[in-house]
Design a protein around this motif. Structure first.
Motif, PDB file in Angstrom:
ATOM      1  N   ALA A 177       0.833  -1.205   0.000  1.00  0.00           N
ATOM      2  CA  ALA A 177       0.000   0.000   0.000  1.00  0.00           C
ATOM      3  C   ALA A 177       0.868   1.255   0.000  1.00  0.00           C
ATOM      4  O   ALA A 177       0.590   2.215  -0.738  1.00  0.00           O
ATOM      5  N   LYS A 178       1.927   1.250   0.802  1.00  0.00           N
ATOM      6  CA  LYS A 178       2.806   2.426   0.875  1.00  0.00           C
ATOM      7  C   LYS A 178       3.484   2.684  -0.463  1.00  0.00           C
ATOM      8  O   LYS A 178       3.619   3.818  -0.904  1.00  0.00           O
ATOM      9  N   LYS A 179       3.886   1.595  -1.135  1.00  0.00           N
ATOM     10  CA  LYS A 179       4.543   1.727  -2.441  1.00  0.00           C
ATOM     11  C   LYS A 179       3.621   2.404  -3.456  1.00  0.00           C
ATOM     12  O   LYS A 179       4.043   3.198  -4.287  1.00  0.00           O
ATOM     13  N   ILE A 180       2.311   2.103  -3.353  1.00  0.00           N
ATOM     14  CA  ILE A 180       1.361   2.607  -4.354  1.00  0.00           C
ATOM     15  C   ILE A 180       0.796   3.969  -3.982  1.00  0.00           C
ATOM     16  O   ILE A 180       0.698   4.862  -4.825  1.00  0.00           O
ATOM     17  N   ILE A 181       0.420   4.156  -2.714  1.00  0.00           N
ATOM     18  CA  ILE A 181      -0.288   5.389  -2.331  1.00  0.00           C
ATOM     19  C   ILE A 181       0.387   6.155  -1.206  1.00  0.00           C
ATOM     20  O   ILE A 181      -0.186   7.103  -0.675  1.00  0.00           O
ATOM     21  N   GLY A 182       1.609   5.769  -0.832  1.00  0.00           N
ATOM     22  CA  GLY A 182       2.325   6.509   0.206  1.00  0.00           C
ATOM     23  C   GLY A 182       2.615   7.936  -0.238  1.00  0.00           C
ATOM     24  O   GLY A 182       2.624   8.239  -1.443  1.00  0.00           O
ATOM     25  N   GLU A 183       2.848   8.808   0.725  1.00  0.00           N
ATOM     26  CA  GLU A 183       3.064  10.236   0.426  1.00  0.00           C
ATOM     27  C   GLU A 183       4.211  10.457  -0.556  1.00  0.00           C
ATOM     28  O   GLU A 183       4.199  11.413  -1.328  1.00  0.00           O
ATOM     29  N   THR A 184       5.229   9.586  -0.515  1.00  0.00           N
ATOM     30  CA  THR A 184       6.400   9.774  -1.388  1.00  0.00           C
ATOM     31  C   THR A 184       6.316   8.923  -2.660  1.00  0.00           C
ATOM     32  O   THR A 184       7.261   8.890  -3.438  1.00  0.00           O
ATOM     33  N   SER A 185       5.178   8.241  -2.867  1.00  0.00           N
ATOM     34  CA  SER A 185       5.057   7.360  -4.029  1.00  0.00           C
ATOM     35  C   SER A 185       5.072   8.159  -5.338  1.00  0.00           C
ATOM     36  O   SER A 185       4.421   9.194  -5.458  1.00  0.00           O
ATOM     37  N   GLU A 186       5.844   7.674  -6.291  1.00  0.00           N
ATOM     38  CA  GLU A 186       5.858   8.271  -7.632  1.00  0.00           C
ATOM     39  C   GLU A 186       5.478   7.224  -8.672  1.00  0.00           C
ATOM     40  O   GLU A 186       5.827   7.340  -9.844  1.00  0.00           O
ATOM     41  N   LEU A 187       4.756   6.210  -8.220  1.00  0.00           N
ATOM     42  CA  LEU A 187       4.351   5.121  -9.103  1.00  0.00           C
ATOM     43  C   LEU A 187       3.368   5.635 -10.153  1.00  0.00           C
ATOM     44  O   LEU A 187       2.426   6.344  -9.836  1.00  0.00           O
ATOM     45  N   GLU A 188       3.583   5.259 -11.401  1.00  0.00           N
ATOM     46  CA  GLU A 188       2.682   5.685 -12.475  1.00  0.00           C
ATOM     47  C   GLU A 188       1.393   4.868 -12.467  1.00  0.00           C
ATOM     48  O   GLU A 188       1.403   3.675 -12.173  1.00  0.00           O
ATOM     49  N   LYS A 189       0.290   5.553 -12.787  1.00  0.00           N
ATOM     50  CA  LYS A 189      -0.986   4.883 -13.037  1.00  0.00           C
ATOM     51  C   LYS A 189      -1.441   5.288 -14.439  1.00  0.00           C
ATOM     52  O   LYS A 189      -1.387   6.465 -14.791  1.00  0.00           O
ATOM     53  N   GLU A 190      -1.879   4.311 -15.214  1.00  0.00           N
ATOM     54  CA  GLU A 190      -2.233   4.571 -16.620  1.00  0.00           C
ATOM     55  C   GLU A 190      -3.714   4.284 -16.859  1.00  0.00           C
ATOM     56  O   GLU A 190      -4.245   3.288 -16.371  1.00  0.00           O
TER      57      GLU A 190
END
Length: 243
Positions: free
Chosen positions: A136-149
């Motif tokens: 969850a942190k990886k996806i929506i954590g404050e520092t997450s920069e994960l792309e969503k398409e």
């Protein structure tokens, strides 16, 4: 050096989520500089060494992450306005026959399952539900920069200037949005790649440039694609997959 809450420090180090940290502390599964710490709210110095017991690692290994192709009419989180939560679709009957994870479904996999990000009632596509706070942190954590398409069907006219503003130049709720990547996929469909997820962000971005969203589908989170997962079905995240 200021003391910090042990649970907060564990989350900062990526050992687990703060909620999980409190569970492990209460179970006596956390050592700081070799000493078991079992009192919730305990504080430590940032340079102190934290170790998780093997039992905590075993508990983490048994936590599952589920990928669901959410259909229209389900909410991502808690039930609201008579709509069912997407998690109610996680049943043996809806398990994707093409799941290659090797994990056997168990009703225990639905306990503590939380959405990592949201999709509106009228949006479809990839919704991640997880028991693992690290995911969850990886996806929506404050520092997450994960792309969503996303694939977004729209109506209305979009000028070159409007397209440029969708990519870089819009603000929501008084805050400048991070640069996005937006381009035409076909005549009536745009492809969006975002690194943030404000509430109804894409719909609101489109409104600002004179477009109306008539269909929205999330097709990727990080490196995980929706692929051939049918609407209303789900599968487990495989051990060889990473967001």
């Amino acid at each position: 050096m200021e003391p910090v809450r042990l649970s907060k420090r564990m989350a900062e180090l990526g050992l687990c989520s703060r909620r999980e940290a409190d569970e492990y502390i209460a179970q006596g599964l956390v050592r700081v500089d070799g000493q078991i710490i079992s009192e919730l709210g305990s504080k430590i110095l940032p340079n102190q060494k934290i170790e998780l017991a093997k039992e905590a690692s075993r508990q983490q290994a048994n936590r599952v992450t589920i990928l669901l192709n959410k259909p229209v009419g389900y909410v991502s989180g808690q039930a609201e306005d008579g709509y069912k939560p997407a998690a109610t679709l996680i049943t043996a009957e809806n398990h994707f026959p093409g799941d290659r994870s090797g994990i056997q479904f168990s009703p225990s996999h639905t306990r503590g399952l939380a959405p990592a990000g949201r999709l509106d009632i009228d949006s479809v596509g990839l919704l991640v539900l997880t028991q693992d706070g690290r995911v969850a942190k990886k996806i929506i954590g404050e520092t997450s920069e994960l792309e969503k398409e996303y694939l977004v069907r729209v109506s209305g006219r979009l000028s070159e200037e409007g397209l440029r503003r969708l990519n870089h130049g819009l603000s929501l709720d008084g805050e400048k949005l991070k640069p996005a990547r937006v381009w035409w996929q076909n005549q009536d469909q745009l492809r969006f790649i975002l690194q943030e997820g404000k509430k109804r962000q894409i719909r609101r971005m489109c409104e600002l440039v004179g477009l109306r969203v008539v269909g929205l589908k999330r097709v990727r989170v990080g490196r995980i694609m929706l692929g051939d997962l049918p609407p209303g079905q789900w599968r487990y995240l495989r051990s060889d997959e990473r967001f």
